[in-house]
Design a protein around this motif. Structure first.
Motif, short mmCIF file in Angstrom:
data_model
loop_
_atom_site.label_atom_id
_atom_site.label_comp_id
_atom_site.label_asym_id
_atom_site.label_seq_id
_atom_site.Cartn_x
_atom_site.Cartn_y
_atom_site.Cartn_z
N VAL A 26 0.83 -1.21 0.00
CA VAL A 26 0.00 0.00 0.00
C VAL A 26 0.86 1.25 0.00
O VAL A 26 0.69 2.14 -0.84
CB VAL A 26 -0.94 0.03 1.23
CG1 VAL A 26 -1.71 1.35 1.27
CG2 VAL A 26 -1.90 -1.14 1.21
N ALA A 27 1.80 1.35 0.95
CA ALA A 27 2.39 2.66 1.23
C ALA A 27 3.89 2.63 1.47
O ALA A 27 4.45 3.60 1.99
CB ALA A 27 1.70 3.27 2.45
N GLY A 28 4.59 1.54 1.12
CA GLY A 28 6.03 1.48 1.35
C GLY A 28 6.79 2.58 0.60
O GLY A 28 6.42 2.96 -0.51
N THR A 29 7.86 3.07 1.20
CA THR A 29 8.66 4.13 0.59
C THR A 29 9.68 3.59 -0.39
O THR A 29 10.22 4.35 -1.21
CB THR A 29 9.39 4.94 1.66
OG1 THR A 29 10.35 4.07 2.31
CG2 THR A 29 8.43 5.51 2.68
N GLY A 30 10.01 2.30 -0.29
CA GLY A 30 11.07 1.76 -1.13
C GLY A 30 12.45 2.20 -0.70
O GLY A 30 13.41 2.11 -1.49
N ALA A 31 12.58 2.65 0.54
CA ALA A 31 13.85 3.21 1.00
C ALA A 31 15.00 2.21 0.93
O ALA A 31 16.15 2.58 0.69
CB ALA A 31 13.71 3.72 2.44
N ARG A 32 14.71 0.91 1.13
CA ARG A 32 15.77 -0.10 1.12
C ARG A 32 16.03 -0.67 -0.27
O ARG A 32 16.78 -1.62 -0.42
CB ARG A 32 15.39 -1.25 2.07
CG ARG A 32 15.29 -0.82 3.53
CD ARG A 32 16.63 -0.44 4.10
NE ARG A 32 16.56 -0.15 5.52
CZ ARG A 32 17.61 0.16 6.28
NH1 ARG A 32 18.81 0.22 5.74
NH2 ARG A 32 17.46 0.42 7.56
N SER A 33 15.39 -0.07 -1.28
CA SER A 33 15.61 -0.52 -2.66
C SER A 33 15.85 0.67 -3.58
O SER A 33 15.56 0.60 -4.77
CB SER A 33 14.40 -1.31 -3.15
OG SER A 33 13.24 -0.50 -3.15
N SER A 34 16.39 1.75 -3.00
CA SER A 34 16.65 2.99 -3.76
C SER A 34 15.38 3.48 -4.47
O SER A 34 15.43 4.00 -5.58
CB SER A 34 17.77 2.77 -4.79
OG SER A 34 18.96 2.36 -4.14
N GLY A 35 14.25 3.27 -3.81
CA GLY A 35 12.98 3.77 -4.33
C GLY A 35 12.32 2.89 -5.37
O GLY A 35 11.24 3.23 -5.87
N GLN A 36 12.93 1.74 -5.69
CA GLN A 36 12.37 0.90 -6.75
C GLN A 36 11.13 0.13 -6.30
O GLN A 36 10.29 -0.22 -7.13
CB GLN A 36 13.43 -0.11 -7.23
CG GLN A 36 14.60 0.54 -7.95
CD GLN A 36 15.59 -0.49 -8.44
OE1 GLN A 36 15.27 -1.67 -8.54
NE2 GLN A 36 16.79 -0.05 -8.77
N ARG A 37 10.98 -0.13 -5.03
CA ARG A 37 9.86 -0.94 -4.54
C ARG A 37 8.90 -0.09 -3.71
O ARG A 37 8.47 -0.47 -2.62
CB ARG A 37 10.37 -2.13 -3.74
CG ARG A 37 11.26 -3.06 -4.57
CD ARG A 37 11.41 -4.41 -3.93
NE ARG A 37 12.33 -5.26 -4.67
CZ ARG A 37 12.02 -5.96 -5.76
NH1 ARG A 37 10.79 -5.87 -6.25
NH2 ARG A 37 12.93 -6.72 -6.36
N LYS A 38 8.52 1.06 -4.25
CA LYS A 38 7.53 1.90 -3.58
C LYS A 38 6.17 1.23 -3.63
O LYS A 38 5.84 0.49 -4.54
CB LYS A 38 7.44 3.26 -4.29
CG LYS A 38 8.63 4.16 -4.08
CD LYS A 38 8.42 5.48 -4.80
CE LYS A 38 9.60 6.42 -4.60
NZ LYS A 38 9.41 7.70 -5.33
N GLY A 39 5.36 1.54 -2.61
CA GLY A 39 3.99 1.08 -2.61
C GLY A 39 3.14 1.86 -3.59
O GLY A 39 3.56 2.87 -4.16
N VAL A 40 1.90 1.38 -3.81
CA VAL A 40 1.01 2.02 -4.77
C VAL A 40 0.71 3.46 -4.37
O VAL A 40 0.74 4.38 -5.19
CB VAL A 40 -0.30 1.21 -4.89
CG1 VAL A 40 -1.29 1.90 -5.82
CG2 VAL A 40 -0.01 -0.20 -5.40
N ALA A 41 0.42 3.68 -3.08
CA ALA A 41 0.16 5.02 -2.55
C ALA A 41 1.23 5.34 -1.52
O ALA A 41 0.98 5.40 -0.32
CB ALA A 41 -1.23 5.08 -1.95
N PHE A 42 2.46 5.56 -2.00
CA PHE A 42 3.62 5.53 -1.11
C PHE A 42 3.74 6.73 -0.18
O PHE A 42 4.63 6.77 0.65
CB PHE A 42 4.92 5.38 -1.93
CG PHE A 42 5.13 6.43 -2.98
CD1 PHE A 42 5.75 7.63 -2.68
CD2 PHE A 42 4.71 6.21 -4.28
CE1 PHE A 42 5.95 8.60 -3.64
CE2 PHE A 42 4.92 7.17 -5.26
CZ PHE A 42 5.53 8.37 -4.94
N LYS A 43 2.84 7.70 -0.28
CA LYS A 43 2.83 8.79 0.69
C LYS A 43 1.58 8.75 1.58
O LYS A 43 1.29 9.69 2.30
CB LYS A 43 2.92 10.14 -0.02
CG LYS A 43 4.28 10.40 -0.66
CD LYS A 43 4.38 11.82 -1.19
CE LYS A 43 5.77 12.07 -1.78
NZ LYS A 43 5.91 13.46 -2.28
N ALA A 44 0.86 7.65 1.54
CA ALA A 44 -0.35 7.52 2.36
C ALA A 44 0.04 7.37 3.84
O ALA A 44 1.09 6.83 4.18
CB ALA A 44 -1.16 6.31 1.92
#
Length: 376
Positions: A26-44
């Motif tokens: 839903v809302a992951g930032t992808g911080a541990r993948s250099s932003g590649q694995r962000k969630g669908v609504a990553f600022k929720a």
């Protein structure tokens, strides 16, 4: 932004792994993948309501309490990647979805279940009519074999409502947990309608941000109407089709109802007259548009339904900017043989993409009620 524990576990910490995996879809930032694995609504913003224990089990009362807490917190969208057993939507958890949706204007996005490929396997609380119930597809948009199918047990209502990717989904791994197949140090790969559901919940959050005044029902209808249907799956296994939030967010012609479910025509159908349902369309654009309407309907064996079994009147509508107009969709069950029928009404504007409203009903074959009296 808030958390509460309704399970029998000692804390809200995720010791099982699914909650973390789902939340990051839903809302992951992808911080541990250099932003590649962000969630669908990553600022929720997230509420953490823990309703299952550290082994993945919970009680109906605990789940309902968590639902009530989330609704009172004014959550616009509640993701429920869990399920019980197939029902007709009158069980306590499904009733809670309906009650809370009406009372708090909260959209409950619920996993259909992993009990496929047989029919009538959609589980509570995804059996609730008000829920946005999610099945799973793979990377090729093929319906996953395990994804629970409709129609709904007991009353043959249309479920699930939509599908989303749910096979081999890589998302965050909770520390110290072994859910799925590890992908590096921080992520894990897991499969299920539980993974498909947060894709739709994130999309619903995006729609709620874009249209803050929209009701749960309208968000549900637009996500379903703009989904991409699989050619080999019926509406009773995929609903509107695979989620397409890029289409949904830009759609200017929308349908104001999620589906055209004509229900269950019990045997015998002698004297059953044609049944009509209204289909309300709205033009969100700033210019008038002309809309062509076309109905498609198939029997269970994928053969076309007989001519005249479904009709749309009028076949064309003109909508001013911001205006609404209604077409009438009529089903005549006398025109065809018994069985499960599925299809859609497609509304195509003069410019821009079309919107599809799933359509279906069940004509019961020859059946009789049998009463048995037992003697001790």
């Amino acid at each position: 932004v808030a958390q509460a524990n309704f399970s029998e576990a000692d804390s809200v910490t995720d010791h099982y792994g699914q909650g973390t995996h789902v939340a990051s879809i839903v809302a992951g930032t992808g911080a541990r993948s250099s932003g590649q694995r962000k969630g669908v609504a990553f600022k929720a913003s997230l509420l953490n309501g823990k309703v299952l224990d550290d082994s993945g089990f919970g009680s109906e009362s605990g789940i309902i309490a968590g639902m009530e807490w989330a609704a009172r917190q004014r959550a616009r969208v509640v993701n429920m990647s869990l399920g019980g057993w197939p029902t007709d939507g009158t069980d306590p958890m499904s009733q809670a979805v309906t009650r809370l949706t009406n009372q708090y204007r909260t959209l409950f996005v619920v996993a259909a279940g992993n009990s496929g490929p047989g029919g009538q396997t959609v589980e509570t609380p995804g059996a609730a009519t008000a829920a946005l119930t999610v099945g799973a597809v793979d990377a090729e948009d093929q319906l996953a074999d395990f994804s629970s199918r409709g129609p709904r047990s007991g009353d043959y209502a249309m479920k699930p409502d939509i599908t989303a990717p749910g096979v081999d989904i890589v998302a965050a791994r909770a520390a110290g947990t072994a859910l799925g197949e590890p992908v590096g140090q921080w992520y894990t790969r897991a499969t299920g309608t539980s993974m498909a559901t947060p894709h739709v919940a994130g999309a619903a959050a995006i729609m709620a941000q874009r249209w803050p005044s929209w009701t749960p029902g309208r968000i549900k209808a637009v996500l379903m109407g703009t989904a991409s249907p699989g050619p080999s799956a019926s509406v009773y296994s995929q609903g509107g089709g695979r989620l397409d939030v890029g289409h949904a967010i830009g759609q200017r012609l929308i349908a104001r109802r999620a589906n055209l479910d004509f229900g269950y025509f019990r045997y015998p159908q002698t004297g059953v007259r044609p049944v009509t349902r209204p289909l309300l369309l709205q033009n969100l654009g700033d210019r008038p548009t002309t809309v062509d309407l076309r109905a498609e309907l198939e029997a269970e064996d994928d053969s076309p339904a007989p001519a005249g079994m479904v009709t749309v009147t009028p076949p064309r509508l003109t909508l001013a900017a911001g205006a609404q107009a209604t077409a009438q969709v009529t089903v005549d069950v006398q025109a065809g043989a018994a069985g499960l029928y599925s299809g859609a009404v497609t509304a195509t504007p003069a410019s821009g993409p079309a919107v599809r409203t799933p359509l279906g009903f069940y004509k019961e074959p020859e059946r009789y009620d049998l009463t048995i009296e037992a003697v001790g």
